[in-house]
Design an enzyme around this catalytic site. Structure first.
Site, PDB file in Angstrom:
ATOM      1  CD  GLN A 111       6.512  -5.682  -7.206  1.00 31.33           C
ATOM      2  OE1 GLN A 111       6.093  -6.746  -6.763  1.00 31.33           O
ATOM      3  NE2 GLN A 111       6.077  -5.172  -8.338  1.00 31.33           N
ATOM      4  CG  HIS A 115       6.315  -4.602   2.745  1.00 25.29           C
ATOM      5  ND1 HIS A 115       5.032  -4.315   3.116  1.00 25.29           N
ATOM      6  CD2 HIS A 115       6.283  -4.823   1.412  1.00 25.29           C
ATOM      7  CE1 HIS A 115       4.238  -4.371   2.052  1.00 25.29           C
ATOM      8  NE2 HIS A 115       4.977  -4.688   1.001  1.00 25.29           N
ATOM      9  CG  HIS A 211       0.984  -5.831  13.851  1.00 26.22           C
ATOM     10  ND1 HIS A 211      -0.288  -5.628  13.375  1.00 26.22           N
ATOM     11  CD2 HIS A 211       1.595  -4.621  13.804  1.00 26.22           C
ATOM     12  CE1 HIS A 211      -0.454  -4.354  13.061  1.00 26.22           C
ATOM     13  NE2 HIS A 211       0.689  -3.718  13.297  1.00 26.22           N
ATOM     14  NE  ARG A 220       4.059  -5.675  -1.517  1.00 26.27           N
ATOM     15  CZ  ARG A 220       4.298  -4.748  -2.424  1.00 26.27           C
ATOM     16  NH1 ARG A 220       3.817  -4.856  -3.650  1.00 26.27           N
ATOM     17  NH2 ARG A 220       4.988  -3.669  -2.112  1.00 26.27           N
TER      18      ARG A 220
HETATM   19  C1  LIG Z   1      -0.343  -3.142  -5.207  1.00 27.14           C
HETATM   20  C2  LIG Z   1       0.741  -2.194  -4.781  1.00 27.14           C
HETATM   21  C3  LIG Z   1       1.171  -1.215  -5.642  1.00 27.14           C
HETATM   22  C4  LIG Z   1       2.193  -0.331  -5.267  1.00 27.14           C
HETATM   23  N1  LIG Z   1       2.630   0.629  -6.148  1.00 27.14           N
HETATM   24  C5  LIG Z   1       3.620   1.467  -5.799  1.00 27.14           C
HETATM   25  C6  LIG Z   1       4.104   2.470  -6.690  1.00 27.14           C
HETATM   26  O1  LIG Z   1       3.630   2.599  -7.799  1.00 27.14           O
HETATM   27  N2  LIG Z   1       5.118   3.264  -6.272  1.00 27.14           N
HETATM   28  C7  LIG Z   1       5.655   3.157  -5.022  1.00 27.14           C
HETATM   29  O2  LIG Z   1       6.568   3.915  -4.701  1.00 27.14           O
HETATM   30  N3  LIG Z   1       5.223   2.221  -4.155  1.00 27.14           N
HETATM   31  C8  LIG Z   1       4.228   1.389  -4.499  1.00 27.14           C
HETATM   32  N4  LIG Z   1       3.803   0.432  -3.621  1.00 27.14           N
HETATM   33  C9  LIG Z   1       4.447   0.350  -2.304  1.00 27.14           C
HETATM   34  C10 LIG Z   1       3.541   0.956  -1.212  1.00 27.14           C
HETATM   35  O3  LIG Z   1       3.321   2.335  -1.429  1.00 27.14           O
HETATM   36  C11 LIG Z   1       4.188   0.758   0.166  1.00 27.14           C
HETATM   37  O4  LIG Z   1       5.434   1.396   0.209  1.00 27.14           O
HETATM   38  C12 LIG Z   1       4.419  -0.707   0.487  1.00 27.14           C
HETATM   39  O5  LIG Z   1       3.262  -1.444   0.213  1.00 27.14           O
HETATM   40  C13 LIG Z   1       4.786  -0.844   1.947  1.00 27.14           C
HETATM   41  O6  LIG Z   1       3.641  -0.548   2.695  1.00 27.14           O
HETATM   42  P1  LIG Z   1       3.718   0.012   4.155  1.00 27.14           P
HETATM   43  O7  LIG Z   1       4.483   1.290   4.201  1.00 27.14           O
HETATM   44  O8  LIG Z   1       2.320   0.050   4.704  1.00 27.14           O
HETATM   45  O9  LIG Z   1       4.490  -1.196   4.859  1.00 27.14           O
HETATM   46  P2  LIG Z   1       5.662  -1.241   5.912  1.00 27.14           P
HETATM   47  O10 LIG Z   1       6.847  -0.489   5.477  1.00 27.14           O
HETATM   48  O11 LIG Z   1       5.808  -2.695   6.233  1.00 27.14           O
HETATM   49  O12 LIG Z   1       5.088  -0.519   7.157  1.00 27.14           O
HETATM   50  C14 LIG Z   1       4.014  -1.075   7.917  1.00 27.14           C
HETATM   51  C15 LIG Z   1       3.305   0.067   8.605  1.00 27.14           C
HETATM   52  O13 LIG Z   1       4.202   0.656   9.542  1.00 27.14           O
HETATM   53  C16 LIG Z   1       4.030   2.042   9.562  1.00 27.14           C
HETATM   54  N5  LIG Z   1       5.294   2.678   9.142  1.00 27.14           N
HETATM   55  C17 LIG Z   1       6.430   2.058   8.738  1.00 27.14           C
HETATM   56  N6  LIG Z   1       7.400   2.946   8.493  1.00 27.14           N
HETATM   57  C18 LIG Z   1       6.849   4.157   8.740  1.00 27.14           C
HETATM   58  C19 LIG Z   1       7.348   5.482   8.667  1.00 27.14           C
HETATM   59  N7  LIG Z   1       8.592   5.755   8.319  1.00 27.14           N
HETATM   60  N8  LIG Z   1       6.510   6.484   8.987  1.00 27.14           N
HETATM   61  C20 LIG Z   1       5.253   6.247   9.362  1.00 27.14           C
HETATM   62  N9  LIG Z   1       4.711   5.016   9.454  1.00 27.14           N
HETATM   63  C21 LIG Z   1       5.517   3.988   9.150  1.00 27.14           C
HETATM   64  C22 LIG Z   1       2.881   2.363   8.618  1.00 27.14           C
HETATM   65  O14 LIG Z   1       1.689   2.367   9.353  1.00 27.14           O
HETATM   66  C23 LIG Z   1       2.891   1.204   7.668  1.00 27.14           C
HETATM   67  O15 LIG Z   1       1.640   0.959   7.060  1.00 27.14           O
HETATM   68  C24 LIG Z   1       2.780  -0.440  -3.975  1.00 27.14           C
HETATM   69  C25 LIG Z   1       2.326  -1.437  -3.097  1.00 27.14           C
HETATM   70  C26 LIG Z   1       1.325  -2.306  -3.478  1.00 27.14           C
HETATM   71  C27 LIG Z   1       0.883  -3.379  -2.512  1.00 27.14           C
END
Ligand SMILES: Cc1cc2nc3c(=O)[nH]c(=O)nc-3n(C[C@H](O)[C@H](O)[C@H](O)COP(=O)(O)OP(=O)(O)OC[C@H]3O[C@@H](n4cnc5c(N)ncnc54)[C@H](O)[C@@H]3O)c2cc1C
Length: 295
Positions: A111, A115, A211, A220
């Protein structure tokens, strides 16, 4: 030595005042998680801060670069950091970085690795033998599947079934003996590891800026996240809070414990009417928010 870079004169300037080590001279700050897990803060940028300040100073320093006001009172720094947090001026928060050493079960790492904004270097189970460590919940930690939330559960399972499950985990963990034996007989570590369950531990070094750390923690530490990863996120927050107390407080006030309202929700409050949506989930979410708001 032939080298195309000119022989620059590097000016090494002394600090303006006394500097103190943000980590108080320690090599690591550690918090144990579960039986074998670990969150260890191994380094911080900035590592040195002017005496009397915390690493919050680096946020303020970056934010003030445009108008060059270097030294301000702590209460003014607090006001500025809180303003930046409220208005999502995020780049000054990227001036603080943390390096961690984490030890966690693979199902938690699975999980965590979603990120993408952290820099990661993980233990190689192709190169090295996996260590004999498994996440083994106590009977009281075995949760029942929620009837409303497909992704989890918070209620405890009946103790008989929970005990049976824990006994079964004991059996699963015996796969380690087989794993070791097959390695001894010459099977490549990269293949042998597939016999191990997702409860086995991995470890990595993980570096992230403040950030993106707050973004990670907002997702999380939240009660929608699985309890096991929340245990790690809470430990990380506990480690960074004394390093950046002002920013951490602003994160709690303006992000983690804040409530985001949609346009429909704002309308519902303004007009004292039900939510103008027939979507069941959206209505449930609105009910939860109303409860938090005391409406
Ligand atoms: C409670 C919970 C349940 C979840 N359930 C599932 C599930 O069932 N299946 C599943 O696959 N995932 C699941 N996830 C994972 C979720 O979809 C995200 O992949 C994960 O939380 C990472 O979030 P993020 O992309 O915002 O974070 P990070 O990867 O840390 O990115 C931070 C921010 O940077 C930007 N960013 C980073 N990379 C890119 C990019 N390549 N393009 C554009 N913007 C970018 C975005 O603004 C992003 O919000 C779950 C997460 C949570 C917290």
């Amino acid at each position: 030595m032939s080298w195309p870079i000119p022989n620059y004169a590097i000016e090494k300037k002394p600090p303006e005042g006394e500097l103190v080590d943000i980590m108080g001279g320690a090599a690591r700050w550690e918090i144990k998680v579960h039986d074998h897990g670990l969150v260890a803060l191994t380094d911080v940028m900035p590592r040195l801060a002017p005496a009397g300040k915390t690493a919050d100073f680096a946020i303020v320093q970056a934010a003030r670069v445009s108008y060059g006001a270097g030294t301000k009172q702590i209460n003014e720094d607090r006001g500025l950091i809180r303003y930046l947090a409220r208005h999502r001026h995020t780049t000054p928060f990227e001036m603080v970085e943390f390096k961690f050493h984490h030890v966690m079960p693979i199902f938690v790492a699975r999980q965590w690795i979603r990120h993408r904004t952290a820099n990661v270097n993980e233990y190689s189970a192709r190169y090295s033998v996996v260590k004999d460590r498994f996440y083994h919940p106590g009977v009281e930690d075995v949760r029942k599947q929620s009837a409303t939330n497909r992704q989890g559960g918070t209620e405890p399972m009946d103790s008989l079934t929970a005990k049976e499950f824990c006994d079964y985990l004991d059996e699963v963990e015996k796969s380690y003996e087989k794993y070791e034996k097959f390695i001894e007989r010459g099977i490549a570590r990269e293949i042998a590891r597939i016999a191990l369950p997702a409860s086995v531990y991995t470890e990595w070094y993980w570096k992230i800026d403040l950030h993106n750390m707050f973004h990670f923690l907002s997702l999380r530490m939240d009660d929608h996240a699985q309890q096991e990863i929340r245990d790690y996120a809470n430990a990380m927050f506990a480690l960074i809070q004394p390093i950046v107390p002002i920013a951490a407080e602003a994160f709690i006030d303006y992000n983690f414990q804040s409530i985001h309202l949609t346009r429909l929700e704002v309308e519902a409050i303004k007009l004292s009417k039900p939510l103008a949506s027939e979507n069941k989930r959206e209505n449930t979410e609105w009910d939860e928010k109303k409860k938090k708001l005391g409406l």
